[in-house]
Write a protein that holds these residues in place. Sequence first.
Motif, short mmCIF file in Angstrom:
data_model
loop_
_atom_site.label_atom_id
_atom_site.label_comp_id
_atom_site.label_asym_id
_atom_site.label_seq_id
_atom_site.Cartn_x
_atom_site.Cartn_y
_atom_site.Cartn_z
N LYS A 1 0.81 -1.21 0.00
CA LYS A 1 0.00 0.00 0.00
C LYS A 1 0.85 1.27 0.00
CE LYS A 1 -3.95 -2.14 2.32
NZ LYS A 1 -4.85 -2.11 3.51
N ASP A 2 2.14 1.11 0.26
CA ASP A 2 3.03 2.28 0.25
C ASP A 2 3.29 2.80 -1.15
OD1 ASP A 2 3.28 2.12 2.99
OD2 ASP A 2 5.20 1.06 2.96
N TYR A 3 2.99 1.99 -2.16
CA TYR A 3 3.38 2.31 -3.54
C TYR A 3 2.15 2.61 -4.39
CZ TYR A 3 7.37 -0.14 -1.61
OH TYR A 3 8.40 -0.53 -0.79
N PRO A 4 2.30 3.52 -5.37
CA PRO A 4 1.18 3.79 -6.27
C PRO A 4 0.87 2.56 -7.13
CG PRO A 4 3.18 4.84 -7.07
CD PRO A 4 3.49 4.32 -5.69
N GLU A 5 -0.32 2.49 -7.61
CA GLU A 5 -0.78 1.32 -8.35
C GLU A 5 0.10 1.02 -9.56
OE1 GLU A 5 -3.18 -1.96 -9.34
OE2 GLU A 5 -3.06 -0.75 -7.50
N PHE A 6 0.52 2.06 -10.30
CA PHE A 6 1.32 1.81 -11.50
C PHE A 6 2.65 1.15 -11.16
CE2 PHE A 6 2.63 6.17 -10.32
CZ PHE A 6 4.00 6.06 -10.35
N TYR A 7 3.20 1.48 -9.99
CA TYR A 7 4.48 0.88 -9.60
C TYR A 7 4.28 -0.56 -9.12
CZ TYR A 7 9.04 0.35 -7.35
OH TYR A 7 10.29 -0.11 -6.99
N GLN A 8 3.22 -0.80 -8.38
CA GLN A 8 2.91 -2.16 -7.97
C GLN A 8 2.74 -3.06 -9.20
OE1 GLN A 8 -0.24 -2.76 -5.04
NE2 GLN A 8 -0.10 -0.60 -4.45
N GLN A 9 1.98 -2.58 -10.17
CA GLN A 9 1.72 -3.37 -11.37
C GLN A 9 2.99 -3.61 -12.18
OE1 GLN A 9 -1.34 -4.82 -12.56
NE2 GLN A 9 -1.67 -4.48 -10.38
N TYR B 1 5.93 -4.26 -11.10
CA TYR B 1 6.70 -5.37 -10.55
C TYR B 1 5.88 -6.63 -10.31
CZ TYR B 1 11.05 -2.83 -9.99
OH TYR B 1 12.23 -2.17 -10.25
N MET B 2 4.67 -6.47 -9.85
CA MET B 2 3.87 -7.64 -9.49
C MET B 2 3.19 -8.27 -10.71
SD MET B 2 4.69 -7.68 -6.39
CE MET B 2 3.75 -9.14 -5.94
N ALA B 3 2.92 -7.47 -11.74
CA ALA B 3 2.24 -7.98 -12.92
C ALA B 3 3.06 -7.81 -14.19
CB ALA B 3 0.88 -7.30 -13.09
N GLY B 4 4.27 -7.26 -14.08
CA GLY B 4 5.13 -7.10 -15.24
C GLY B 4 4.67 -6.03 -16.21
N LYS B 5 3.80 -5.11 -15.75
CA LYS B 5 3.30 -4.05 -16.62
C LYS B 5 4.18 -2.82 -16.47
CE LYS B 5 -1.45 -5.76 -16.34
NZ LYS B 5 -2.86 -5.45 -15.96
N ARG B 6 5.33 -2.84 -17.12
CA ARG B 6 6.34 -1.81 -16.94
C ARG B 6 6.24 -0.66 -17.95
NH1 ARG B 6 10.06 -3.06 -13.33
NH2 ARG B 6 11.50 -1.51 -14.17
N ASN B 7 5.31 -0.75 -18.85
CA ASN B 7 5.17 0.30 -19.85
C ASN B 7 4.30 1.43 -19.29
OD1 ASN B 7 5.38 1.65 -22.28
ND2 ASN B 7 3.67 0.55 -23.23
#
Length: 290
Positions: free
Chosen positions: A155-163, A165-171
């Motif tokens: 929860k410390d991180y914004p959604e785009f950053y979580q995604q 690393y956790m979902a490989g959505k780096r674009n």
Amino acid sequence: MKPIFKIASAFLLLAWTSIAVKAQTTTADESWELAKKQAATEHKLIFVDLYFTGCMPCAQMDKDVFPDPKVASLLKDNFVTFKSDILKEEIGKKLSMKYGVTGFPTFLFLNADGKVIDNAMGFQAVEPFMALLQSAKEAAKKGDFKKYSPQINEKDYPEFYQQAYMAGKRNVSFEVVDAYLKSQPSIVAEVPFVIITGLKIGRQYDDLFLKNITQLSKDFAKGSVSSHVFTILQHKRKDFEKTNDLTGFKKLLAEAKPLYTADEWTKFEGILLKDFGVTKSTNNPYTLQK
């Protein structure tokens, strides 16, 4: 986790603590908690090896470095070792997110409470790796820890950053990241730092990063800072080449040099200065000749 090397390196198994065996019967996240508990019980530090199957430098560490008797002994006596595949295990993804990991293998050095001592990236030969382990021991003994928070809280991180690393959505678009960073009270705090280094935020934040390099180096892991500075220097080289200002570029390099070991600097300086200002050309054998 499948071994990349043959059983001939069985000595490595002695260096790996019992946590590696427990990991076979528990989830990766549970194994991480067990590793911290074991480190506390045995009064040891934690060595984390973040890797993925197919990573050549990772395999080379497994084959040539970890089995070395000196390395194995130092790890066994002073560290609880925790390995995680960052593509297959949630805890590997979480640790990568937590510390903005971008290169593999990445090694984390922590105490039993999760306080970070330092990190390092890429293949390390036996002697440099031994030096890293010894340095981690000495820093921990002095109570010299970095400013990362000890717990992983998504929860410390914004959604785009979580995604990322956790979902490989780096674009992630720069506009999205930029809007978040501008909303933060301090750009040199932990979360902005890992976002900038973890997502390799481009030129717009290069000067700000370099301006705060002394503070960032003190507060956060050396490997993360030096890796990002090298990326920035590659950007800066192109700017200095436009005006053919080799003197100015060398001055900038001199300011960054203290971040690196002698061996690292020899390699990186050579890369950054090679063919400075030389126009890149290609010889196409199919080009029509006059």
